[in-house]
Scaffold this active site. Structure first.
Site, PDB file in Angstrom:
ATOM      1  N   ASP A  22      -8.723  12.634  16.780  1.00 17.10           N
ATOM      2  CA  ASP A  22      -8.734  11.294  17.375  1.00 17.10           C
ATOM      3  C   ASP A  22      -9.974  11.162  18.269  1.00 17.10           C
ATOM      4  O   ASP A  22     -10.133  11.922  19.232  1.00 17.10           O
ATOM      5  CB  ASP A  22      -7.451  11.064  18.176  1.00 17.10           C
ATOM      6  CG  ASP A  22      -7.299   9.595  18.551  1.00 17.10           C
ATOM      7  OD1 ASP A  22      -8.299   8.978  18.983  1.00 17.10           O
ATOM      8  OD2 ASP A  22      -6.188   9.068  18.418  1.00 17.10           O
ATOM      9  N   ARG A  39      -2.504  -2.034  -3.563  1.00 21.06           N
ATOM     10  CA  ARG A  39      -3.694  -1.215  -3.387  1.00 21.06           C
ATOM     11  C   ARG A  39      -3.598  -0.034  -4.350  1.00 21.06           C
ATOM     12  O   ARG A  39      -2.606   0.710  -4.322  1.00 21.06           O
ATOM     13  CB  ARG A  39      -3.763  -0.693  -1.960  1.00 21.06           C
ATOM     14  CG  ARG A  39      -4.917   0.264  -1.782  1.00 21.06           C
ATOM     15  CD  ARG A  39      -4.905   0.885  -0.432  1.00 21.06           C
ATOM     16  NE  ARG A  39      -6.081   1.730  -0.277  1.00 21.06           N
ATOM     17  CZ  ARG A  39      -6.094   2.868   0.393  1.00 21.06           C
ATOM     18  NH1 ARG A  39      -5.004   3.300   0.982  1.00 21.06           N
ATOM     19  NH2 ARG A  39      -7.188   3.564   0.484  1.00 21.06           N
ATOM     20  N   HIS A  80     -12.593   3.201  -0.329  1.00 21.95           N
ATOM     21  CA  HIS A  80     -12.626   2.197   0.753  1.00 21.95           C
ATOM     22  C   HIS A  80     -13.329   0.920   0.278  1.00 21.95           C
ATOM     23  O   HIS A  80     -13.836   0.150   1.103  1.00 21.95           O
ATOM     24  CB  HIS A  80     -13.407   2.695   1.995  1.00 21.95           C
ATOM     25  CG  HIS A  80     -12.749   3.787   2.767  1.00 21.95           C
ATOM     26  ND1 HIS A  80     -13.498   4.772   3.402  1.00 21.95           N
ATOM     27  CD2 HIS A  80     -11.463   4.047   3.056  1.00 21.95           C
ATOM     28  CE1 HIS A  80     -12.682   5.597   4.027  1.00 21.95           C
ATOM     29  NE2 HIS A  80     -11.430   5.186   3.831  1.00 21.95           N
ATOM     30  N   ASN A 135       0.879  -1.172   0.000  1.00 18.08           N
ATOM     31  CA  ASN A 135       0.000   0.000   0.000  1.00 18.08           C
ATOM     32  C   ASN A 135       0.915   1.220   0.000  1.00 18.08           C
ATOM     33  O   ASN A 135       1.431   1.630   1.037  1.00 18.08           O
ATOM     34  CB  ASN A 135      -0.874  -0.054   1.259  1.00 18.08           C
ATOM     35  CG  ASN A 135      -1.839   1.113   1.345  1.00 18.08           C
ATOM     36  OD1 ASN A 135      -1.775   2.043   0.537  1.00 18.08           O
ATOM     37  ND2 ASN A 135      -2.716   1.075   2.327  1.00 18.08           N
ATOM     38  N   GLU A 151      -8.248  -4.986   5.152  1.00 12.78           N
ATOM     39  CA  GLU A 151      -8.070  -4.669   3.738  1.00 12.78           C
ATOM     40  C   GLU A 151      -6.917  -5.465   3.127  1.00 12.78           C
ATOM     41  O   GLU A 151      -6.981  -5.877   1.973  1.00 12.78           O
ATOM     42  CB  GLU A 151      -7.844  -3.158   3.571  1.00 12.78           C
ATOM     43  CG  GLU A 151      -9.134  -2.383   3.818  1.00 12.78           C
ATOM     44  CD  GLU A 151      -8.910  -0.894   4.036  1.00 12.78           C
ATOM     45  OE1 GLU A 151      -8.559  -0.516   5.178  1.00 12.78           O
ATOM     46  OE2 GLU A 151      -9.085  -0.116   3.104  1.00 12.78           O
ATOM     47  N   ARG A 183     -11.396  15.844   7.041  1.00  6.63           N
ATOM     48  CA  ARG A 183     -12.154  16.271   5.849  1.00  6.63           C
ATOM     49  C   ARG A 183     -13.576  16.647   6.225  1.00  6.63           C
ATOM     50  O   ARG A 183     -14.189  16.021   7.082  1.00  6.63           O
ATOM     51  CB  ARG A 183     -12.214  15.149   4.813  1.00  6.63           C
ATOM     52  CG  ARG A 183     -10.879  14.742   4.269  1.00  6.63           C
ATOM     53  CD  ARG A 183     -11.052  13.727   3.142  1.00  6.63           C
ATOM     54  NE  ARG A 183      -9.815  12.993   2.943  1.00  6.63           N
ATOM     55  CZ  ARG A 183      -9.732  11.671   2.943  1.00  6.63           C
ATOM     56  NH1 ARG A 183     -10.810  10.920   3.076  1.00  6.63           N
ATOM     57  NH2 ARG A 183      -8.576  11.086   2.770  1.00  6.63           N
TER      58      ARG A 183
END
Ligand code: ADP
Length: 403
Positions: free
Chosen positions: A284, A93, A182, A10, A386, A243
């Site tokens: 967080d 990925r 995702h 990745n 993933e 975001r």
């Protein structure tokens, strides 16, 4: 015996994460990360799972080429090197596969060219992914290299969900549409949730909530994605760590015309200084929950905005699906933050959504139900994986198993 190992790579803009898996028994052999590539303070952390040996190297790693060579050296120290005949393939990925790539794909020059053509819609991610692929191909030109796309799972969306309501010719010329991201996680979690329910994936309707630092929701009917919250880029949809998610597009015109900001400044604002961090200074969820417990009102408001948006998507996807068998929470926040899970469905009993407080409070790394046994809609916590999904898809494609 035929080769059964898959290296999953990745490659991000300044980091490379990797895992070496043996697909004979789906075991992990080694995991690691090279961070801060291109800086003086780069760091490689490598763990060999059989022995638990962990090594850390610090010092400048100039580029992805040097990073991957350092990874190969670390793997070789334990007989797991890239030259091993047991290595079946490398799975990469790739963030943006556009409309074109609906499945994992063995990489050749044509595939490289198409990933490159998609750079304008994924300027942060696809260049780094490409660099990682090219470096790995140079190291093992004889080995199958497979691209697994974050967008692929969402290519089943109907046009009614994928198209924005703008002039069709302009949209098509610039390839403006909802792609979703995702996807590897949504695919894995959909299957794992069906398994948890003891049902076949094609029998169940699910809402999958991937809540990490980036966050996205998807509506999955019978194993196929029918809508998702991220769009042309990963900026749309839920409130995320940094975001904004959804906002009136006219906010951008306003910030240009009245705020005197440039497009690049607004891009940085919405991607890196918005969401939870923009609202309260922390991205967080652990820290935000701690601050709420201390009575911090800014943290409380950030949490409430996050939950309000999440709840709107649950309602919207409930309506899109018509019937929902389960809601699955996954990724860092979804797997760990019990207050987020409870708040997201609070007050939705009329829709059959109820969380059992005791079950929700249990900490576990296993897939589990947190709704009462007689609930109309199952609510589940399903840890995502993933890397395993990329390895499984890669191995299946090179003839090793079932995806
Ligand atoms: P990424 O999107 O970077 O892959 P992850 O899925 O690992 O992110 O999620 C990271 C986020 O998960 C952290 O920023 C934090 O908000 C949240 N998180 C991790 N552990 C916990 C926890 N124990 N409680 C609440 N939130 C957590």
């Amino acid at each position: 015996m035929s080769p059964s190992r898959v290296l999953v790579l990745n490659s991000g803009s300044s980091s490379v994460k990797y895992q070496l898996l043996d697909m004979r028994d789906s075991s992990r052999l080694a995991v690691g990360i090279v961070e801060r590539i291109g800086e003086q303070t780069s760091r490689l952390r490598h763990t060999v799972l059989a022995t638990g040996a962990a090594r850390e190297l610090s010092g400048p790693v100039a580029d992805h080429d040097a990073a991957l060579k350092a990874v190969a050296e670390e793997l070789a120290k334990d007989g797991l090197g890239l030259d091993s005949p047991e290595l079946a393939a490398i799975g990469h990925r790739v963030v943006h596969g556009g409309k074109h790539f609906t499945r994992p794909t063995v990489i050749d020059e044509r595939v490289l060219a198409e990933i490159e053509r998609l750079i304008p819609v994924a300027p942060l991610h696809n260049p780094a992914n490409l660099t990682g692929i090219r470096t790995a191909m140079a190291l093992r030109p004889d080995l199958p290299q497979v691209a697994v796309f974050d967008t692929a799972f969402h290519t089943t969306m109907p046009e009614s969900a994928a198209r924005y309501a703008i002039d069709v010719r302009t949209a098509d010329r610039h390839r403006v549409r909802r792609y979703g991201f995702h996807g590897t996680s949504h695919a894995y979690v959909s299957r794992a949730t069906a398994k948890l329910l003891g049902r076949a994936p094609d029998e169940v309707n699910l809402i999958v909530l991937h809540l990490g630092n980036g966050a996205s929701a998807s509506a999955v009917r019978g194993g196929r994605c029918v809508d998702t919250s991220m769009g042309l880029t990963p900026l749309e949809g839920l409130v995320m760590g940094t975001r904004s998610g959804d906002l009136d597009p006219a906010v951008i015109f306003h910030l240009v015309r009245v705020g005197g900001m440039t497009v690049d400044e607004i891009d940085a604002l919405l991607n890196t200084r918005s969401g939870l961090i923009g609202l309260c200074g922390d991205n967080d969820m652990r820290e935000i929950c701690r601050r709420i417990d201390e009575g911090d009102r800014q943290a409380r408001l950030a949490f409430d905005i996050y939950i309000h948006r999440l709840k709107k998507y649950i309602g919207a996807y409930y309506a899109v699906l018509g019937r929902v068998d389960a809601i699955a929470f996954t990724a860092g926040v979804g797997e760990n933050a019990a207050p987020v899970r409870a708040a997201a469905v609070a007050g939705l009993e009329e829709l059959g959504l109820v969380v059992d407080g005791g079950l929700n409070a249990v900490h576990s790394t296993e897939a589990r139900l947190i709704s009462p046994p007689d609930a109309r809609v199952a609510i589940a916590v399903v840890p995502t994986d993933e890397e395993m999904e990329i390895a499984t898809q890669t191995y299946a494609l090179v003839g090793g198993g079932d995806a």
